[in-house]
Design a protein around this motif. Structure first.
Motif, PDB file in Angstrom:
ATOM      1  N   GLY A   1      30.876  43.348  53.838  1.00 12.13           N
ATOM      2  CA  GLY A   1      30.787  44.057  52.586  1.00 12.13           C
ATOM      3  C   GLY A   1      31.628  43.415  51.498  1.00 12.13           C
ATOM      4  O   GLY A   1      31.519  43.771  50.334  1.00 12.13           O
ATOM      5  N   HIS A   2      32.504  42.427  51.897  1.00 14.19           N
ATOM      6  CA  HIS A   2      33.317  41.759  50.892  1.00 14.19           C
ATOM      7  C   HIS A   2      32.483  40.867  49.989  1.00 14.19           C
ATOM      8  O   HIS A   2      32.910  40.499  48.917  1.00 14.19           O
ATOM      9  CB  HIS A   2      34.353  40.863  51.571  1.00 14.19           C
ATOM     10  N   ASP A   3      31.318  40.461  50.463  1.00 15.38           N
ATOM     11  CA  ASP A   3      30.568  39.432  49.759  1.00 15.38           C
ATOM     12  C   ASP A   3      29.891  40.043  48.534  1.00 15.38           C
ATOM     13  O   ASP A   3      28.962  40.804  48.643  1.00 15.38           O
ATOM     14  CB  ASP A   3      29.520  38.817  50.694  1.00 15.38           C
TER      15      ASP A   3
ATOM     16  N   PRO B   1      39.998  24.077  62.214  1.00 14.16           N
ATOM     17  CA  PRO B   1      40.574  25.086  61.345  1.00 14.16           C
ATOM     18  C   PRO B   1      39.504  25.964  60.705  1.00 14.16           C
ATOM     19  O   PRO B   1      38.300  25.694  60.829  1.00 14.16           O
ATOM     20  CB  PRO B   1      41.250  24.230  60.260  1.00 14.16           C
ATOM     21  N   LEU B   2      39.981  27.016  60.046  1.00 18.41           N
ATOM     22  CA  LEU B   2      39.163  27.836  59.152  1.00 18.41           C
ATOM     23  C   LEU B   2      39.887  27.860  57.815  1.00 18.41           C
ATOM     24  O   LEU B   2      41.072  28.185  57.777  1.00 18.41           O
ATOM     25  CB  LEU B   2      39.028  29.262  59.703  1.00 18.41           C
ATOM     26  N   GLY B   3      39.193  27.516  56.762  1.00 16.76           N
ATOM     27  CA  GLY B   3      39.824  27.544  55.444  1.00 16.76           C
ATOM     28  C   GLY B   3      38.822  27.857  54.358  1.00 16.76           C
ATOM     29  O   GLY B   3      37.642  27.496  54.461  1.00 16.76           O
ATOM     30  N   VAL B   4      39.312  28.546  53.324  1.00 19.27           N
ATOM     31  CA  VAL B   4      38.503  28.888  52.155  1.00 19.27           C
ATOM     32  C   VAL B   4      39.305  28.499  50.918  1.00 19.27           C
ATOM     33  O   VAL B   4      40.534  28.737  50.867  1.00 19.27           O
ATOM     34  CB  VAL B   4      38.165  30.404  52.138  1.00 19.27           C
ATOM     35  N   ARG B   5      38.660  27.897  49.935  1.00 17.06           N
ATOM     36  CA  ARG B   5      39.369  27.526  48.704  1.00 17.06           C
ATOM     37  C   ARG B   5      40.057  28.764  48.118  1.00 17.06           C
ATOM     38  O   ARG B   5      39.468  29.849  48.088  1.00 17.06           O
ATOM     39  CB  ARG B   5      38.394  26.960  47.663  1.00 17.06           C
TER      40      ARG B   5
ATOM     41  N   GLN C   1      38.720  33.000  47.947  1.00 19.69           N
ATOM     42  CA  GLN C   1      39.128  33.879  49.046  1.00 19.69           C
ATOM     43  C   GLN C   1      38.891  35.348  48.709  1.00 19.69           C
ATOM     44  O   GLN C   1      38.779  35.723  47.554  1.00 19.69           O
ATOM     45  CB  GLN C   1      40.611  33.644  49.372  1.00 19.69           C
ATOM     46  N   ARG C   2      38.804  36.152  49.770  1.00 20.85           N
ATOM     47  CA  ARG C   2      38.608  37.612  49.682  1.00 20.85           C
ATOM     48  C   ARG C   2      37.248  37.989  49.117  1.00 20.85           C
ATOM     49  O   ARG C   2      37.099  39.013  48.467  1.00 20.85           O
ATOM     50  CB  ARG C   2      39.740  38.265  48.889  1.00 20.85           C
ATOM     51  N   HIS C   3      36.260  37.132  49.359  1.00 18.44           N
ATOM     52  CA  HIS C   3      34.874  37.462  49.015  1.00 18.44           C
ATOM     53  C   HIS C   3      33.989  37.440  50.255  1.00 18.44           C
ATOM     54  O   HIS C   3      32.774  37.321  50.132  1.00 18.44           O
ATOM     55  CB  HIS C   3      34.330  36.496  47.965  1.00 18.44           C
ATOM     56  N   GLY C   4      34.602  37.487  51.430  1.00 19.71           N
ATOM     57  CA  GLY C   4      33.821  37.540  52.656  1.00 19.71           C
ATOM     58  C   GLY C   4      33.400  36.189  53.210  1.00 19.71           C
ATOM     59  O   GLY C   4      32.690  36.130  54.219  1.00 19.71           O
ATOM     60  N   ILE C   5      33.819  35.095  52.583  1.00 17.77           N
ATOM     61  CA  ILE C   5      33.367  33.778  53.042  1.00 17.77           C
ATOM     62  C   ILE C   5      33.969  33.441  54.407  1.00 17.77           C
ATOM     63  O   ILE C   5      33.264  32.963  55.307  1.00 17.77           O
ATOM     64  CB  ILE C   5      33.701  32.699  51.987  1.00 17.77           C
ATOM     65  N   GLY C   6      35.257  33.701  54.582  1.00 17.01           N
ATOM     66  CA  GLY C   6      35.865  33.448  55.885  1.00 17.01           C
ATOM     67  C   GLY C   6      35.190  34.262  56.981  1.00 17.01           C
ATOM     68  O   GLY C   6      34.911  33.749  58.073  1.00 17.01           O
ATOM     69  N   THR C   7      34.907  35.510  56.687  1.00 14.87           N
ATOM     70  CA  THR C   7      34.230  36.371  57.658  1.00 14.87           C
ATOM     71  C   THR C   7      32.868  35.796  58.035  1.00 14.87           C
ATOM     72  O   THR C   7      32.486  35.760  59.215  1.00 14.87           O
ATOM     73  CB  THR C   7      34.046  37.776  57.052  1.00 14.87           C
ATOM     74  N   ARG C   8      32.134  35.333  57.057  1.00 17.49           N
ATOM     75  CA  ARG C   8      30.804  34.775  57.328  1.00 17.49           C
ATOM     76  C   ARG C   8      30.903  33.472  58.117  1.00 17.49           C
ATOM     77  O   ARG C   8      30.076  33.201  58.997  1.00 17.49           O
ATOM     78  CB  ARG C   8      30.047  34.554  56.012  1.00 17.49           C
TER      79      ARG C   8
END
Ligand SMILES: CC(C)(COP(=O)(O)OP(=O)(O)OC[C@H]1O[C@@H](n2cnc3c(N)ncnc32)[C@H](O)[C@@H]1OP(=O)(O)O)[C@@H](O)C(=O)NCCC(=O)NCCS
Length: 197
Positions: free
Chosen positions: A9-11, A96-100, A104-111
């Motif tokens: 739902g963050h996306d 690793p897992l990384g998001v610019r 961040q906090r838009h659900g990209i890491g979760t996806r």
């Protein structure tokens, strides 16, 4: 290949970001995003390159989140081993897992985590291990590994941070010690260091 449907739902704009396997042109962008996500001086960009070129029983899987122009996030699965009582078992390590930072906090890491787990479930590998926050990964398919009979590869990994996801190929006899691939040791990417020790 796993779907690119949003899983969180963050996306806020799911159509704008797609998840796909990395392509050669992504590699420099992947280095840059991990340098930004993990901060200066961290070995993560070099870890990705080293894992990509390492000799391993399973070829690594590497996925990016992109809005078409930019690589916003990246996740990698690479092969390590489980020293189980019955035999050595090939397993995945998610790292690793990384998001610019700005994405961040838009659900990209979760996806990215969901996509990697779905891809891993399509292999005959039974387990995915990682080190990370149980607050983050605990609601994204991972469990405390020690509670399932797995032993950490280092005393420098907090017990709660050593986590595992069980895949369809998992069987209950698969317990034992995670043995990281040599690349993680060579780049000193296992556990937490104590600068005061
Ligand atoms: C961790 C990271 C990949 C999360 O990506 P993201 O796209 O921002 O994550 P999502 O939008 O899917 O999820 C956001 C949630 O994760 C939480 N979160 C982010 N980083 C976290 C962390 N290190 N520990 C615990 N929770 C974290 C956020 O607080 C947010 O929580 P909320 O759902 O209560 O709002 C990203 O913050 C990042 O690249 N961090 C720097 C590199 C890093 O630490 N990687 C993980 C190493 S194991």
């Amino acid at each position: 290949m796993p779907s690119t449907e949003p899983t969180s739902g963050h996306d806020r704009n799911p159509d704008a970001v797609a998840i796909r396997p990395e392509e050669p042109d992504d590699r420099q962008h992947i280095r840059e995003l991990h340098a930004l996500a993990f901060g200066p001086g961290e070995p993560v960009p070099d870890l990705v390159d080293a894992l990509r070129s390492a000799h391993a029983p399973l070829a690594p899987r590497s996925f990016v989140a992109t809005d078409g122009d930019r690589v916003l996030g990246h996740v990698m699965l690479s092969a390590s081993r489980l020293d189980a009582p019955r035999r050595i078992v090939d397993v995945w390590v998610l790292s690793p897992l990384g998001v610019r930072p700005e994405a961040q906090r838009h659900g990209i890491g979760t996806r990215l985590v969901a996509y990697a787990l779905e891809a891993a479930a399509g292999t005959d590998v039974p387990l995915v291990f990682l080190e990370g926050s149980p607050d983050y990964y605990g609601s994204r398919g991972f469990e405390r590994a020690s509670a399932l009979g797995f032993r950490s590869p280092s005393l420098r990994i907090p017990d709660a941070g050593f986590q595992v996801a069980r895949l369809p190929a998992y069987e209950p006899w698969m317990t034992g010690t995670l043995v990281y691939s040599d690349t993680f040791w060579a780049l000193d990417c296992v556990g937490l260091r104590d600068p005061d020790a």
